[in-house]
Design a protein around this motif. Structure first.
Motif, PDB file in Angstrom:
ATOM      1  N   LEU A 106      -7.415  -3.920  11.422  1.00  0.00           N
ATOM      2  CA  LEU A 106      -7.707  -4.599  12.687  1.00  0.00           C
ATOM      3  C   LEU A 106      -7.732  -3.617  13.868  1.00  0.00           C
ATOM      4  CD1 LEU A 106      -5.623  -7.859  12.194  1.00  0.00           C
ATOM      5  CD2 LEU A 106      -8.132  -7.673  12.231  1.00  0.00           C
ATOM      6  N   CYS A 107      -6.801  -2.681  13.890  1.00  0.00           N
ATOM      7  CA  CYS A 107      -6.785  -1.678  14.970  1.00  0.00           C
ATOM      8  C   CYS A 107      -8.067  -0.865  14.958  1.00  0.00           C
ATOM      9  CB  CYS A 107      -5.573  -0.765  14.837  1.00  0.00           C
ATOM     10  SG  CYS A 107      -4.015  -1.565  15.261  1.00  0.00           S
ATOM     11  N   ASN A 108      -8.513  -0.434  13.782  1.00  0.00           N
ATOM     12  CA  ASN A 108      -9.751   0.339  13.689  1.00  0.00           C
ATOM     13  C   ASN A 108     -10.951  -0.498  14.113  1.00  0.00           C
ATOM     14  OD1 ASN A 108      -8.611   2.777  12.852  1.00  0.00           O
ATOM     15  ND2 ASN A 108      -8.565   2.114  10.727  1.00  0.00           N
ATOM     16  N   LEU A 109     -10.948  -1.762  13.778  1.00  0.00           N
ATOM     17  CA  LEU A 109     -12.022  -2.668  14.182  1.00  0.00           C
ATOM     18  C   LEU A 109     -12.063  -2.807  15.704  1.00  0.00           C
ATOM     19  CD1 LEU A 109     -14.151  -4.783  13.054  1.00  0.00           C
ATOM     20  CD2 LEU A 109     -12.330  -6.467  13.327  1.00  0.00           C
ATOM     21  N   LEU A 110     -10.887  -2.997  16.308  1.00  0.00           N
ATOM     22  CA  LEU A 110     -10.821  -3.198  17.760  1.00  0.00           C
ATOM     23  C   LEU A 110     -11.059  -1.909  18.547  1.00  0.00           C
ATOM     24  CD1 LEU A 110      -7.885  -5.760  17.830  1.00  0.00           C
ATOM     25  CD2 LEU A 110     -10.320  -6.221  18.228  1.00  0.00           C
ATOM     26  N   LYS A 111     -10.769  -0.754  17.961  1.00  0.00           N
ATOM     27  CA  LYS A 111     -11.032   0.527  18.637  1.00  0.00           C
ATOM     28  C   LYS A 111     -12.512   0.678  18.964  1.00  0.00           C
ATOM     29  CE  LYS A 111      -7.311   3.279  16.695  1.00  0.00           C
ATOM     30  NZ  LYS A 111      -6.963   4.304  15.688  1.00  0.00           N
ATOM     31  N   ALA A 116      -8.353   0.630  26.423  1.00  0.00           N
ATOM     32  CA  ALA A 116      -7.626   1.789  26.948  1.00  0.00           C
ATOM     33  C   ALA A 116      -6.585   2.258  25.934  1.00  0.00           C
ATOM     34  CB  ALA A 116      -6.956   1.437  28.270  1.00  0.00           C
ATOM     35  N   SER A 117      -5.942   1.314  25.255  1.00  0.00           N
ATOM     36  CA  SER A 117      -4.946   1.649  24.237  1.00  0.00           C
ATOM     37  C   SER A 117      -4.716   0.432  23.342  1.00  0.00           C
ATOM     38  CB  SER A 117      -3.626   2.077  24.873  1.00  0.00           C
ATOM     39  OG  SER A 117      -3.038   0.974  25.543  1.00  0.00           O
ATOM     40  N   ILE A 118      -4.134   0.702  22.183  1.00  0.00           N
ATOM     41  CA  ILE A 118      -3.779  -0.359  21.240  1.00  0.00           C
ATOM     42  C   ILE A 118      -2.335  -0.134  20.809  1.00  0.00           C
ATOM     43  CG2 ILE A 118      -4.203  -1.410  18.985  1.00  0.00           C
ATOM     44  CD1 ILE A 118      -7.108  -0.547  19.177  1.00  0.00           C
ATOM     45  N   ALA A 119      -1.556  -1.196  20.834  1.00  0.00           N
ATOM     46  CA  ALA A 119      -0.190  -1.174  20.321  1.00  0.00           C
ATOM     47  C   ALA A 119       0.031  -2.472  19.543  1.00  0.00           C
ATOM     48  CB  ALA A 119       0.819  -1.047  21.458  1.00  0.00           C
ATOM     49  N   ILE A 120       1.149  -2.540  18.860  1.00  0.00           N
ATOM     50  CA  ILE A 120       1.497  -3.728  18.088  1.00  0.00           C
ATOM     51  C   ILE A 120       2.917  -4.139  18.451  1.00  0.00           C
ATOM     52  CG2 ILE A 120       1.847  -4.707  15.776  1.00  0.00           C
ATOM     53  CD1 ILE A 120      -0.088  -2.520  14.735  1.00  0.00           C
ATOM     54  N   ALA A 121       3.134  -5.427  18.637  1.00  0.00           N
ATOM     55  CA  ALA A 121       4.484  -5.966  18.829  1.00  0.00           C
ATOM     56  C   ALA A 121       4.692  -7.007  17.735  1.00  0.00           C
ATOM     57  CB  ALA A 121       4.632  -6.597  20.209  1.00  0.00           C
ATOM     58  N   SER A 122       5.782  -6.877  17.011  1.00  0.00           N
ATOM     59  CA  SER A 122       6.040  -7.827  15.926  1.00  0.00           C
ATOM     60  C   SER A 122       7.490  -8.291  15.950  1.00  0.00           C
ATOM     61  CB  SER A 122       5.715  -7.211  14.565  1.00  0.00           C
ATOM     62  OG  SER A 122       6.623  -6.178  14.260  1.00  0.00           O
ATOM     63  N   ILE A 123       7.689  -9.447  15.363  1.00  0.00           N
ATOM     64  CA  ILE A 123       9.039  -9.976  15.248  1.00  0.00           C
ATOM     65  C   ILE A 123       9.836  -9.111  14.292  1.00  0.00           C
ATOM     66  CG2 ILE A 123      10.429 -11.960  14.512  1.00  0.00           C
ATOM     67  CD1 ILE A 123       7.925 -13.712  15.211  1.00  0.00           C
ATOM     68  N   ALA A 124       9.220  -8.758  13.172  1.00  0.00           N
ATOM     69  CA  ALA A 124       9.937  -7.990  12.154  1.00  0.00           C
ATOM     70  C   ALA A 124       9.022  -6.987  11.493  1.00  0.00           C
ATOM     71  CB  ALA A 124      10.519  -8.940  11.102  1.00  0.00           C
TER      72      ALA A 124
END
Length: 168
Positions: A106-111, A116-124
């Motif tokens: 998904l990150c590569n798709l959205l790049k 400007a930047s991509i990060a991920i926030a997850s519960i676990a």
């Protein structure tokens, strides 16, 4: 098997506040899109946004994994983003990161859309099972092999649960 609460509401709130502080430090300028991956992280996404003292735009990327797993992480997009992400900081929010293969895809798709930047926030996250190097990740809690549910993760239909988040 008896379910055990392993993270209380207070612990979750404190950690979300800490992650929000880190995000504010990492992204002092620019616009942020919080992009919820499917429905699982919707409450986490809202709780995170409440702690960010910043203009946020909410988006959702709905997908499903292809039934024939190739190991590529390739997904079928069900609902694409509503707004362009060009020049914006995007943070994908999700319930859990296990192998990281789908997140990497998904990150590569959205790049390709030039954020400007991509990060991920997850519960676990389960770092010992991670197979891909991911961009900056903000994770509430790391686990080993526990099955976890609650706060947008897992399903009460699964029979072998070892642990449970304190559900709000």
């Amino acid at each position: 098997m008896k379910k055990q609460i392993i993270k209380t509401t207070r612990e979750i709130d404190e950690t979300i506040n800490l992650i929000a502080e880190n995000i504010m430090t990492d992204y002092p300028h620019g616009l942020i899109d919080l992009i919820s991956l499917n429905d699982a992280p919707k409450f986490f996404t809202l709780d995170l946004a409440k702690n960010l003292n910043k203009e946020i735009r909410f988006q959702k990327l709905e997908f499903e994994n292809y039934k024939t797993r190739t190991g590529s992480g390739e997904v079928k997009i069900i609902q694409d983003l509503e707004h362009p992400i060009y020049g914006r900081h995007i943070i994908l929010t999700d319930g859990i990161i296990i192998s990281g293969i789908t997140h990497d895809y998904l990150c590569n798709l959205l790049k390709q859309r030039s954020p400007a930047s991509i990060a991920i926030a997850s519960i676990a996250s389960k770092p010992s099972l991670l197979k891909k190097k991911l961009p900056r990740c903000y994770t509430l809690f790391n686990f080993t092999d526990e099955m976890i549910e609650g706060y947008g993760m897992g399903s009460s239909k699964l029979k072998e649960k070892k642990s449970l988040f304190d559900v709000r």
